[in-house]
Scaffold this motif. Structure first.
Motif, PDB file in Angstrom:
ATOM      1  N   ALA A 250       0.835  -1.201   0.000  1.00 29.45           N
ATOM      2  CA  ALA A 250       0.000   0.000   0.000  1.00 29.45           C
ATOM      3  C   ALA A 250       0.871   1.254   0.000  1.00 29.45           C
ATOM      4  O   ALA A 250       1.906   1.312   0.660  1.00 29.45           O
ATOM      5  N   GLU A 251       0.434   2.252  -0.759  1.00 28.87           N
ATOM      6  CA  GLU A 251       1.053   3.583  -0.712  1.00 28.87           C
ATOM      7  C   GLU A 251       0.047   4.508  -0.034  1.00 28.87           C
ATOM      8  O   GLU A 251      -0.888   4.995  -0.663  1.00 28.87           O
ATOM      9  N   LEU A 252       0.252   4.727   1.242  1.00 30.91           N
ATOM     10  CA  LEU A 252      -0.761   5.349   2.098  1.00 30.91           C
ATOM     11  C   LEU A 252      -0.437   6.812   2.364  1.00 30.91           C
ATOM     12  O   LEU A 252       0.683   7.160   2.752  1.00 30.91           O
ATOM     13  N   ASP A 253      -1.440   7.652   2.154  1.00 35.13           N
ATOM     14  CA  ASP A 253      -1.383   9.059   2.562  1.00 35.13           C
ATOM     15  C   ASP A 253      -2.440   9.226   3.649  1.00 35.13           C
ATOM     16  O   ASP A 253      -3.635   9.326   3.360  1.00 35.13           O
ATOM     17  N   PHE A 254      -1.998   9.229   4.911  1.00 33.99           N
ATOM     18  CA  PHE A 254      -2.926   9.203   6.051  1.00 33.99           C
ATOM     19  C   PHE A 254      -2.881  10.526   6.801  1.00 33.99           C
ATOM     20  O   PHE A 254      -1.809  11.056   7.110  1.00 33.99           O
ATOM     21  N   ARG A 255      -4.084  11.042   7.134  1.00 28.60           N
ATOM     22  CA  ARG A 255      -4.222  12.238   7.957  1.00 28.60           C
ATOM     23  C   ARG A 255      -5.194  11.916   9.090  1.00 28.60           C
ATOM     24  O   ARG A 255      -6.356  11.561   8.838  1.00 28.60           O
ATOM     25  N   GLY A 256      -4.719  12.016  10.319  1.00 26.36           N
ATOM     26  CA  GLY A 256      -5.566  11.706  11.469  1.00 26.36           C
ATOM     27  C   GLY A 256      -5.623  12.852  12.458  1.00 26.36           C
ATOM     28  O   GLY A 256      -4.587  13.412  12.834  1.00 26.36           O
ATOM     29  N   ASP A 257      -6.828  13.220  12.854  1.00 25.14           N
ATOM     30  CA  ASP A 257      -7.051  14.227  13.901  1.00 25.14           C
ATOM     31  C   ASP A 257      -7.834  13.516  14.995  1.00 25.14           C
ATOM     32  O   ASP A 257      -9.039  13.296  14.868  1.00 25.14           O
ATOM     33  N   LEU A 258      -7.143  13.159  16.080  1.00 26.79           N
ATOM     34  CA  LEU A 258      -7.723  12.284  17.083  1.00 26.79           C
ATOM     35  C   LEU A 258      -8.221  13.050  18.295  1.00 26.79           C
ATOM     36  O   LEU A 258      -7.748  14.148  18.596  1.00 26.79           O
ATOM     37  N   GLY A 259      -9.168  12.447  19.002  1.00 19.39           N
ATOM     38  CA  GLY A 259      -9.652  12.988  20.268  1.00 19.39           C
ATOM     39  C   GLY A 259      -9.042  12.215  21.418  1.00 19.39           C
ATOM     40  O   GLY A 259      -7.828  12.100  21.548  1.00 19.39           O
ATOM     41  N   SER A 260      -9.904  11.630  22.220  1.00 12.11           N
ATOM     42  CA  SER A 260      -9.422  10.835  23.349  1.00 12.11           C
ATOM     43  C   SER A 260      -9.259   9.364  22.987  1.00 12.11           C
ATOM     44  O   SER A 260      -8.735   8.587  23.775  1.00 12.11           O
ATOM     45  N   GLY A 261      -9.687   8.981  21.797  1.00 12.63           N
ATOM     46  CA  GLY A 261      -9.575   7.590  21.378  1.00 12.63           C
ATOM     47  C   GLY A 261      -8.178   7.248  20.894  1.00 12.63           C
ATOM     48  O   GLY A 261      -7.376   8.122  20.549  1.00 12.63           O
TER      49      GLY A 261
END
Length: 352
Positions: A250-261
């Motif tokens: 996989a060629e992954l472009d990941f963007r994560g904006d997390l809370g308390s999880g």
């Protein structure tokens, strides 16, 4: 002489009448004597009960008959709002099954939006080649299905606006709502998911995924993603746990904006790309396979703990500070490269 001081004060009978009325309705419903709603369904009209209690506090002491009338009116209003009719039964808390489908026809690519509410959901690749979407939905609200476009299809499934009796969902049971959605593996796909407290399972390994956007709440997200292709994943997390697993290559472009999880990323053999995570208070774990060349950029050290693999060398930043960048030797020349950019927050980061 003030004769008003000797005027008898009426005693309110609001609560006795209310409790007796609710008990009678509940008993008749439980015995199957009538189609009246259950006691729990009556509680969906709790704002009406608040209004009735306020009216009784103001006027109930003036007349016993008036306090009884307020209680009876409150019960009748709750019954009226909680009893579904044939045209609006699915919009008032009664579970029903609905099926939706869209033929593949001349579609070249698709954009699918699923607004799940609090339902549990499973999204997977279809085995056949004639349908673009097949959905079996078990929900207590009516579902709105939209299908627009030609070669680029835009499909959406969401809860329809309630045009029937007023429903207060404070006491409704969303736990039984379930969506099963199958998507074609024949065309490139952009998938957007809005979820609440329900758990979401995504089995997308066989889908031609171009982009996945997930806005989650307190429910968990468990996703299996394709390999041997490039795609983008955007995760706006809440308090639920998220786990994403990519197949090999996989060629992954990941963007994560997390809370308390928390977040767990399991990358398949030979996977590469860029991962950016704005962490909250949860733990973020990134597991690599095949030892790709790694670059870590820590933009904000926060208060969380770092657990990094051996062999990383600092290439920028003050050695006395958390912020900075680390690389494995030979990163710039490697074919399989993974760049991880982290805003640490108060959660911990583990990379393996």
């Amino acid at each position: 002489m003030n004769f008003d001081a000797y005027r008898p004060v009426s005693r309110s009978v609001f609560w006795p009448v209310l409790l007796i009325g609710v008990g009678v309705v509940w008993l008749l419903s439980a015995l199957g004597v009538t189609d009246l709603p259950s006691g729990l369904a009556l509680l969906r009209g709790w704002p009406i009960l608040l209004v009735a209690i306020g009216l009784d506090l103001i006027f109930g002491h003036r007349s016993t008959a008036l306090s009884a009338m307020i209680a009876v009116a409150a019960i009748l209003a709750c019954v009226g709002l909680s009893t579904p009719n044939a045209a609006s039964r699915s919009a008032t808390g009664v579970l029903r099954d609905e099926h939706f489908s869209a033929p593949l026809e001349g579609t070249r690519r698709a954009q699918v939006h699923l607004d799940l509410g609090s339902a549990h959901a499973r999204v997977h690749a279809l085995s056949g080649g004639t349908q673009l979407l097949e959905a079996q939905i078990h929900d207590d609200r009516r579902i709105k299905f939209q299908d627009r476009g030609g070669e680029t299809r835009r499909l959406s499934l969401s809860h329809a606006r309630n045009l029937g009796p007023v429903q207060f969902d404070f006491f409704s049971d969303q736990g039984e709502n379930r969506w099963d959605v199958g998507l074609s593996r024949a065309v490139p796909l952009e998938l957007t998911l809005d979820s609440g407290s329900g758990s979401v399972t995504l089995d997308l390994e066989a889908v031609q995924l171009d982009r996945l956007r997930v806005d989650s709440g307190s429910g968990s997200v468990d996703a299996r993603l394709p390999g041997n292709r490039a795609y983008r994943v955007e995760l706006d997390g809440g308090s639920g746990q998220a786990r994403l697993r990519t197949a090999a290559g996989a060629e992954l472009d990941f963007r994560g904006d997390l809370g308390s999880g928390g977040l767990r990323l399991d990358l398949g053999q030979g996977s590469r790309g860029r991962i950016e995570v704005d962490m909250g208070s949860g733990m973020t774990e990134i597991n690599t396979s095949g030892n790709p060349a790694l670059r870590l950029e820590l933009e904000d050290g926060g208060s969380g703990r770092l657990d990094l693999p051996a062999g990383l060398e600092r290439v920028s930043g003050d050695p006395d500070e958390k912020e900075g960048a680390w690389e494995t030797p030979g990163f710039a020349q490697a074919r399989e490269r993974l760049t991880v950019v982290i805003d640490l927050g108060s959660g911990g980061l583990r990379i393996r």
